[in-house]
Design an enzyme around this catalytic site. Sequence first.
Site, PDB file in Angstrom:
ATOM      1  N   ASP A 113     -17.452  -0.173  -3.518  1.00 52.85           N
ATOM      2  CA  ASP A 113     -17.458   0.811  -4.612  1.00 52.85           C
ATOM      3  C   ASP A 113     -18.378   1.982  -4.260  1.00 52.85           C
ATOM      4  OD1 ASP A 113     -19.624  -0.953  -4.781  1.00 52.85           O
ATOM      5  OD2 ASP A 113     -19.664  -0.981  -6.981  1.00 52.85           O
ATOM      6  N   ASP A 150      -7.228  -0.225   2.592  1.00 51.20           N
ATOM      7  CA  ASP A 150      -6.060   0.439   2.009  1.00 51.20           C
ATOM      8  C   ASP A 150      -6.521   1.524   1.041  1.00 51.20           C
ATOM      9  OD1 ASP A 150      -3.311   0.830   1.317  1.00 51.20           O
ATOM     10  OD2 ASP A 150      -3.658  -0.330  -0.510  1.00 51.20           O
ATOM     11  N   ASP A 164      -6.804   5.957   1.644  1.00 46.61           N
ATOM     12  CA  ASP A 164      -6.119   6.967   0.827  1.00 46.61           C
ATOM     13  C   ASP A 164      -7.118   8.031   0.378  1.00 46.61           C
ATOM     14  OD1 ASP A 164      -3.615   5.666   0.937  1.00 46.61           O
ATOM     15  OD2 ASP A 164      -3.201   6.098  -1.181  1.00 46.61           O
ATOM     16  N   LYS A 181     -17.835  -6.398  -0.387  1.00 53.66           N
ATOM     17  CA  LYS A 181     -18.515  -6.614  -1.669  1.00 53.66           C
ATOM     18  C   LYS A 181     -19.303  -7.914  -1.552  1.00 53.66           C
ATOM     19  CE  LYS A 181     -17.962  -5.094  -5.512  1.00 53.66           C
ATOM     20  NZ  LYS A 181     -18.898  -4.278  -6.349  1.00 53.66           N
ATOM     21  N   TYR A 211      -4.147  -9.740   1.342  1.00 53.93           N
ATOM     22  CA  TYR A 211      -2.722  -9.455   1.534  1.00 53.93           C
ATOM     23  C   TYR A 211      -1.968 -10.710   1.996  1.00 53.93           C
ATOM     24  CZ  TYR A 211      -2.653  -4.315   1.161  1.00 53.93           C
ATOM     25  OH  TYR A 211      -2.683  -3.024   0.722  1.00 53.93           O
TER      26      TYR A 211
HETATM   27  C1  IPM Z   1      -0.465   1.430   3.619  1.00 54.50           C
HETATM   28  C2  IPM Z   1       0.470   1.122   2.500  1.00 54.50           C
HETATM   29  C3  IPM Z   1       0.951  -0.313   2.609  1.00 54.50           C
HETATM   30  C4  IPM Z   1      -0.263  -1.206   2.472  1.00 54.50           C
HETATM   31  C5  IPM Z   1       2.049  -0.721   1.612  1.00 54.50           C
HETATM   32  C6  IPM Z   1       3.252   0.191   1.693  1.00 54.50           C
HETATM   33  C7  IPM Z   1       2.462  -2.154   1.785  1.00 54.50           C
HETATM   34  O1  IPM Z   1      -0.136   1.399   1.266  1.00 54.50           O
HETATM   35  O2  IPM Z   1      -0.087   1.270   4.787  1.00 54.50           O
HETATM   36  O3  IPM Z   1      -1.598   1.848   3.339  1.00 54.50           O
HETATM   37  O4  IPM Z   1      -0.698  -1.530   1.357  1.00 54.50           O
HETATM   38  O5  IPM Z   1      -0.776  -1.636   3.517  1.00 54.50           O
HETATM   39 MG    MG Z   2      -2.019   2.372   1.415  1.00 59.29          MG
END
Ligand code: IPM
Ligand code: MG
Length: 368
Positions: A227, A251, A255, A194, A143
Amino acid sequence: MIANKTLLLLPGDGIGPEVMAQAKRVLNWLQKTNRVSFEISEDLVGGAAIDAHGVPVTEATMVRALAADAVLFGSVGGPKWDSVPFDIRPEAALLRLRKDLGVFANLRPAKVFDALVDASSLKPELVRGLDILIVRELIGGIYFGEPRGIETLPDGSKRGVNTEVYTTAEIERVGRVAFDMARKRGKKVCSVEKANVMESGLLWRQVMTALRNAEYPDVELSHMYADNCAMQLARNPKQFDVIVTGNLFGDILSDLAAMLTGSLGMLPSATLGAADEAGRRHAFYEPIHGSAPDIAGKGLANPLAQILSLALLLRYSFDMEEDAKLIEQAVERVLATAGRTADIAAPGRAQISTSEMGDALLAELERA
Ligand code: IPM
Ligand code: MG
């Protein structure tokens, strides 16, 4: 009672302001019942700040964020700002806030509430009782790594570049947070990278191993490729206790972990910086979900992730464990008894709006 502490609220865009409005009702209740006496201020961030000031976060807002004892953030972004230059897009504000506050350890708990077992896309027996914690490194890795950018090649075509980079110190400090958290939980850390293809991953693995042997011999450490970790999260998520990983894998995996619990709309996060000599540290609290522009302004959003982020704020910034639990237990009872927002709707349960979810939660708090 906690007094004279400053709190900065940054609702942002999309559903951010709607869910923050419900978190504010909980904050007001905490103030009214003399549990806290915070000095609360609010500011624009993301697209809202671009519209008002031409930048996603102003210098004045940065100063306020740096001075605050804690920042409660909503969400940023939306199609309205798709065409603004990349370096001033709404998300740039979030990345700058994280970076300048130095909040490197992002705690993303994925906990399945009993009442929501059936909202998960996985079989109930796979997720019932699930309680895992992803510790995501938040201000390093790909990032922020240099070099980065889009360059034009001699033949006129282009080349996009980002760089994954981690130093020993960056790995150690987030590793310590993960091991410390594990000590208070199941005493198991799974470190994810990885290492089979990336040198930064190989170093990550070596540093985590050395750290565990030197400082945390009582915590069990395992390693997994990212993975495989995604596969294992979908196959048998309960095998995990604490997962520690870099920014990008964290990230993605968070999710996935969030969805195991039924809805992205349920999961809060806390991000902590290093403590200074006085024991003070920057801290940033945000739901895992984004600005959800498709449902913004319709009263459909689930405010619980934002409200649970407030609970984490009380716990980690102000040591108010009891009040954090009060909120979390109220959420549990609301899920068991009240209607549900659309994202966690269940057959036979009334579908309620964002503010009705706030009403139900406030009623539970009043009862507590
Ligand atoms: C998160 C989000 C952010 C990230 C975005 C909105 C920049 O997806 O906090 O997980 O990638 O960190
Ligand atoms: Mg995210």
